[in-house]
Design an enzyme around this catalytic site. Sequence first.
Site, PDB file in Angstrom:
ATOM      1  N   ASN A  35      77.811  37.223 107.239  1.00 30.77           N
ATOM      2  CA  ASN A  35      77.244  35.893 107.446  1.00 30.77           C
ATOM      3  C   ASN A  35      76.216  36.002 108.566  1.00 30.77           C
ATOM      4  O   ASN A  35      76.579  36.087 109.736  1.00 30.77           O
ATOM      5  CB  ASN A  35      78.365  34.917 107.832  1.00 30.77           C
ATOM      6  CG  ASN A  35      77.843  33.543 108.190  1.00 30.77           C
ATOM      7  OD1 ASN A  35      76.667  33.237 107.956  1.00 30.77           O
ATOM      8  ND2 ASN A  35      78.701  32.709 108.752  1.00 30.77           N
ATOM      9  N   LYS A  83      74.167  33.825 109.526  1.00 30.92           N
ATOM     10  CA  LYS A  83      73.919  32.538 110.192  1.00 30.92           C
ATOM     11  C   LYS A  83      72.414  32.306 110.333  1.00 30.92           C
ATOM     12  O   LYS A  83      71.661  32.709 109.450  1.00 30.92           O
ATOM     13  CB  LYS A  83      74.645  32.484 111.536  1.00 30.92           C
ATOM     14  CG  LYS A  83      76.131  32.853 111.391  1.00 30.92           C
ATOM     15  CD  LYS A  83      76.944  32.562 112.610  1.00 30.92           C
ATOM     16  CE  LYS A  83      78.358  33.084 112.412  1.00 30.92           C
ATOM     17  NZ  LYS A  83      79.251  32.708 113.491  1.00 30.92           N
ATOM     18  N   HIS A 139      82.316  26.645 106.243  1.00 33.55           N
ATOM     19  CA  HIS A 139      82.407  27.410 107.487  1.00 33.55           C
ATOM     20  C   HIS A 139      82.716  26.452 108.640  1.00 33.55           C
ATOM     21  O   HIS A 139      82.261  25.308 108.649  1.00 33.55           O
ATOM     22  CB  HIS A 139      81.083  28.145 107.741  1.00 33.55           C
ATOM     23  CG  HIS A 139      81.174  29.145 108.842  1.00 33.55           C
ATOM     24  ND1 HIS A 139      81.115  28.781 110.164  1.00 33.55           N
ATOM     25  CD2 HIS A 139      81.336  30.478 108.826  1.00 33.55           C
ATOM     26  CE1 HIS A 139      81.238  29.860 110.923  1.00 33.55           C
ATOM     27  NE2 HIS A 139      81.372  30.912 110.130  1.00 33.55           N
ATOM     28  N   GLU A 172      81.553  26.203 111.468  1.00 33.12           N
ATOM     29  CA  GLU A 172      80.369  25.663 112.146  1.00 33.12           C
ATOM     30  C   GLU A 172      79.800  24.468 111.384  1.00 33.12           C
ATOM     31  O   GLU A 172      79.200  23.577 111.976  1.00 33.12           O
ATOM     32  CB  GLU A 172      79.327  26.778 112.329  1.00 33.12           C
ATOM     33  CG  GLU A 172      79.771  27.754 113.416  1.00 33.12           C
ATOM     34  CD  GLU A 172      79.172  29.137 113.319  1.00 33.12           C
ATOM     35  OE1 GLU A 172      78.207  29.340 112.558  1.00 33.12           O
ATOM     36  OE2 GLU A 172      79.697  30.038 114.007  1.00 33.12           O
ATOM     37  N   GLU A 176      89.422  32.050 108.732  1.00 28.84           N
ATOM     38  CA  GLU A 176      88.687  32.269 109.971  1.00 28.84           C
ATOM     39  C   GLU A 176      89.213  31.313 111.050  1.00 28.84           C
ATOM     40  O   GLU A 176      88.792  30.145 111.107  1.00 28.84           O
ATOM     41  CB  GLU A 176      87.194  32.005 109.764  1.00 28.84           C
ATOM     42  CG  GLU A 176      86.550  32.883 108.711  1.00 28.84           C
ATOM     43  CD  GLU A 176      85.053  33.020 108.960  1.00 28.84           C
ATOM     44  OE1 GLU A 176      84.599  34.156 109.100  1.00 28.84           O
ATOM     45  OE2 GLU A 176      84.362  31.995 109.037  1.00 28.84           O
ATOM     46  N   GLY A 197      83.161  34.562 116.933  1.00 19.70           N
ATOM     47  CA  GLY A 197      82.155  34.833 117.953  1.00 19.70           C
ATOM     48  C   GLY A 197      82.702  34.956 119.359  1.00 19.70           C
ATOM     49  O   GLY A 197      81.938  34.943 120.323  1.00 19.70           O
ATOM     50  N   SER A 231      85.519  37.746 114.733  1.00 13.33           N
ATOM     51  CA  SER A 231      85.417  38.883 115.660  1.00 13.33           C
ATOM     52  C   SER A 231      85.851  40.214 115.033  1.00 13.33           C
ATOM     53  O   SER A 231      86.440  41.055 115.719  1.00 13.33           O
ATOM     54  CB  SER A 231      86.181  38.604 116.953  1.00 13.33           C
ATOM     55  OG  SER A 231      85.609  37.501 117.626  1.00 13.33           O
ATOM     56  N   GLY A 238      80.523  37.988 111.059  1.00  9.20           N
ATOM     57  CA  GLY A 238      79.379  37.299 111.625  1.00  9.20           C
ATOM     58  C   GLY A 238      78.523  38.245 112.445  1.00  9.20           C
ATOM     59  O   GLY A 238      77.699  38.983 111.920  1.00  9.20           O
ATOM     60  N   GLY A 239      78.744  38.259 113.748  1.00  5.34           N
ATOM     61  CA  GLY A 239      77.890  39.022 114.664  1.00  5.34           C
ATOM     62  C   GLY A 239      77.684  40.474 114.261  1.00  5.34           C
ATOM     63  O   GLY A 239      76.551  40.977 114.303  1.00  5.34           O
TER      64      GLY A 239
HETATM   65  C1  PEP Z   1      81.767  33.923 111.157  1.00  9.83           C
HETATM   66  O1  PEP Z   1      81.063  33.135 111.759  1.00  9.83           O
HETATM   67  O2  PEP Z   1      82.001  33.770 109.943  1.00  9.83           O
HETATM   68  C2  PEP Z   1      82.324  35.044 111.891  1.00  9.83           C
HETATM   69  C3  PEP Z   1      83.374  35.653 111.400  1.00  9.83           C
HETATM   70  O3  PEP Z   1      81.717  35.368 113.079  1.00  9.83           O
HETATM   71  P1  PEP Z   1      82.067  36.602 114.068  1.00  9.83           P
HETATM   72  O4  PEP Z   1      82.352  37.807 113.198  1.00  9.83           O
HETATM   73  O5  PEP Z   1      80.848  36.773 114.892  1.00  9.83           O
HETATM   74  O6  PEP Z   1      83.273  36.199 114.833  1.00  9.83           O
END
Ligand code: PEP
Length: 249
Positions: free
Chosen positions: A12, A14, A96, A98, A166, A172, A211, A232-233
């Site tokens: 993702n 973002k 999600h 967010e 999640e 994050g 994470s 994500g990141g």
């Molecule tokens: C996400 O936003 O779907 C996510 C899992 O982010 P991160 O891996 O950065 O925690």
Amino acid sequence: MTPGTRPMIAGNWKMHGLAADGLALARAVAAGAPSGPELVVCPPATLVAALAAALAGTPVAVGGQDCHAAAKGAHTGDIAAPMLADAGARFVILGHSERRAGYRETDPTVRAKAEAAIAAGLTPIVCVGEPEDDRLLGRAEEVVADQLAGSLPPGFGAVGGVVAYEPVWAIGTGRTPTEADIAAMHAMIRARLVAAFPGPGAMLRILYGGSVKPSNAKAILALPNVDGALVGGASLVAADFLAIAAAAG
Ligand code: PEP
């Protein structure tokens, strides 16, 4: 991992990525893709068509990050599921945290979007997960069970829909639940999927997200009913995303 399922590692991105760096990242992922897991990259909507073209013929699929519940209409700034499909997307992330937090998306909204995605031929990746308060109060499984009941439409099982667990507080932050807590939540989700979608529910993929990084991927992906990861990141760095993918192989 659920025996017999093909793990999925989905990135993702973002709101990250202009054309040049997005294409370079996608090409690097495709160049290093291991043969085992299904890989999906979910760039900003502006890059879906370009990445779908660049990744055609590679093992990496493209997904959107959201879609509207309507197929078309007067919804300034929104993107319809048929538009994502037309641009070459095969998947779409929905619900999600967010979007649930920032746009007040409710379970019925997410469910309507998932229905629209399925109607457009997209496979929905529906996100669920508890805020930290609910985890601390011992209500995490109850909250996630309610989200599942409200967010997954009847057609979800037949199209091989994907659930991403999640925990909001793990996204994050560098924090993750204990392995025991992840396994317990995924077992509960599996039981709900089996009950809601007799037959396919036993094999639908349940991703963990929050994470995930190269250093913890192997242990998380080895847990029962963890059939991949939503990243994500770490999905913004090809080497990290590929290391996570390799851990799923
Ligand atoms: C996400 O936003 O779907 C996510 C899992 O982010 P991160 O891996 O950065 O925690």
